[in-house]
Each structure stands twice: as C-alpha cells, then as structure tokens.
Write a protein that holds these residues in place. Sequence first.
Motif, PDB file in Angstrom:
ATOM      1  N   ASP A  48       0.900  -1.085   0.167  1.00 18.41           N
ATOM      2  CA  ASP A  48      -0.184   0.164  -0.090  1.00 18.41           C
ATOM      3  C   ASP A  48       0.543   1.633   0.382  1.00 18.41           C
ATOM      4  N   GLN A  50       0.047   4.396   0.489  1.00 20.66           N
ATOM      5  CA  GLN A  50      -0.198   5.308   1.330  1.00 20.66           C
ATOM      6  C   GLN A  50       0.381   4.999   2.738  1.00 20.66           C
ATOM      7  N   THR A  51       0.141   3.545   3.269  1.00 21.60           N
ATOM      8  CA  THR A  51       0.303   3.605   4.455  1.00 21.60           C
ATOM      9  C   THR A  51       1.760   2.777   4.729  1.00 21.60           C
ATOM     10  N   ARG A 261      -6.183   6.850  -3.942  1.00 25.74           N
ATOM     11  CA  ARG A 261      -4.569   5.982  -2.795  1.00 25.74           C
ATOM     12  C   ARG A 261      -4.598   4.865  -3.901  1.00 25.74           C
ATOM     13  N   TYR A 263      -1.895   1.498  -5.049  1.00 24.08           N
ATOM     14  CA  TYR A 263      -0.793   0.217  -4.627  1.00 24.08           C
ATOM     15  C   TYR A 263      -0.373  -0.924  -5.277  1.00 24.08           C
TER      16      TYR A 263
END
Length: 295
Positions: A48, A50-51, A261, A263
């Motif tokens: 991911d 973002q995280t 977002r 991934y």
Amino acid sequence: MKHFYTIALLLGNLMNVLAQQTETNHLKKAIEEKLSTVEGDFALAFKDLQTGKTLFIHEHESFHAASTMKTPVMIEVFKQAKAGKFKLSDSIVVKNEFKSIVDGSLFSLDISDDSADDMYKKIGQKMTIYDLTYQMIIVSSNLATNVLIDLVGAKNANASMRILGANDIQVLRGVEDNKAFKLGMNNTVTAYDLMLIFEKLAQKKVVSKKASEQMIDILFDQKFNETIPGKLPKDVKVAHKTGSITGVQNDSGIVYLPDGRKYVLVVLSRKLKNEKQGIEVLAEVSRMIYDSLQH
C-alpha cells in the motif's frame, strides 16, 4: 500528567500496529487458503503506497519471468533515450533474426508463439523505438522485445535493475532463444523485486518523472486484463504487465483507486496444471486485496 499522555499515545499506537498486523495475518491466511484450491506454486507481493503496509508470500523465490521481464527492458529503453543514445522517435528496421546467448547462432521467432502476430507484417519495415516499446508492453510482442533487446542489451537492463535495488531479477536474453532455454538460461523474477520497480515507477523515480509518466501511460494500455484487473470494479485503473508461458501466469503492476490511493501488486505462478483456473484464482486474490482496503 505529560508522561501519562505520552504513555497512552504510545500504547494507542502499539494497539493500532497490532490490530493492523492481525488483519494482515488474517488476509494472508485467507489468500493462502484460496491459492491452495489450485494446483501450482504461487508468490505474491503487495504494498500500500499510502500506509506502507505490505503482504508477502514466497516473495524472494525465483519464478520464470515470462513476459514480466519486458518491464525492465522498457525501463532500459527509456534510460538510454534519456542518456542521448537515441530518441524514442528514431526508427529502426524490424528484423526476425537474432543471436543465441549460448553460441551466437541465429534463430527466428515463430509467429504462432507470439500474441502480437500483426508485428510480423512489419518485418523489413521501419518502426519507431517508442512504437516497438508500446507493442512490447500492451500486446506483449516477442518480436518487438527481441529487436529492443538487440538495441539496448539484456546486460544493461539487468544492471539497471540492480541500480533500482532489484537484486534478483535476471534479464539474460530475448524471447524464444531455445538453446538457452534448454540449458536453463532463463529470465527470472521475484515478486519482491517486481514490487520494488513498480513502486519506484509509481513514485515517478525511474529514469525521470517524465519518463516514469510515459511508461505508466503505456502500462495503462495493457490489453491482457484477466488477472490483476480481472475482478476489480471498472473505475479502478491498473498499469501493469502480464507474463504467461506453459504452466505460468504472472501479473505485476500499480492499482489506482478512484479516491487517489494506489498500491502495487505482483502475483506469480508456476507448475499450473490448469492455467485458466490459475488466472481465475489470482484474479480472486487481487479482489481480496482490493476488498481489504475498502473499510
């Protein structure tokens, strides 16, 4: 009181990390159970962007690259273009005669083994380097691939992978070099290394920002969309490169969600008894990853 808040904050963060880890472990177990319903070996790498959350299954195991090695070749084409060795708009003659890496003997590609048979009408004619790269990716043209590998060199593509931190991708040769194949001299990838290069592409850190954007645009036009995008909603966009040979179905790319977002997901397989079932189960795994990000 200040120390109390600090401790409470640390405990809260720890609880969040543990909850995320538990969730990831449950997802991994569910994916492994899903993959076990099909005969074959699998690898997976997910990140991911973002995280920073990741999920790995056999991520460092080497698998036959099939056509996933065409992404490293594309990167090398853009790298050499930026270095001024040629322009992407330059034209070169399409040929169907290549040298084996084993002994330099000549071989030609068989049109019946190539997904992009229209390219064979171009033999003896000129095509731009950009158009050859485009055909190599979107319809996985083996002929375009070998013409480009002759231009940029497999060793250079391999060296560029090392610079990007992909230490286990092996770009040894062009496609259908049967002498090399019989000696086990094959292009190989790991799920982890493909994840690394697609992550850098997504961050627009491969060659240059402009080159990264151009390469992503090409990957968006991929015509084989049964695997990673296969069961995803239509408003989810995937910039990806597949690869398939007998018993092998691979896919690797960047998934862009409508909310911005993104991934990276890589799925590799080998020893598939039923390739259709292999594609189906990998598409289902891709959907499981997507669903896990929806809450």
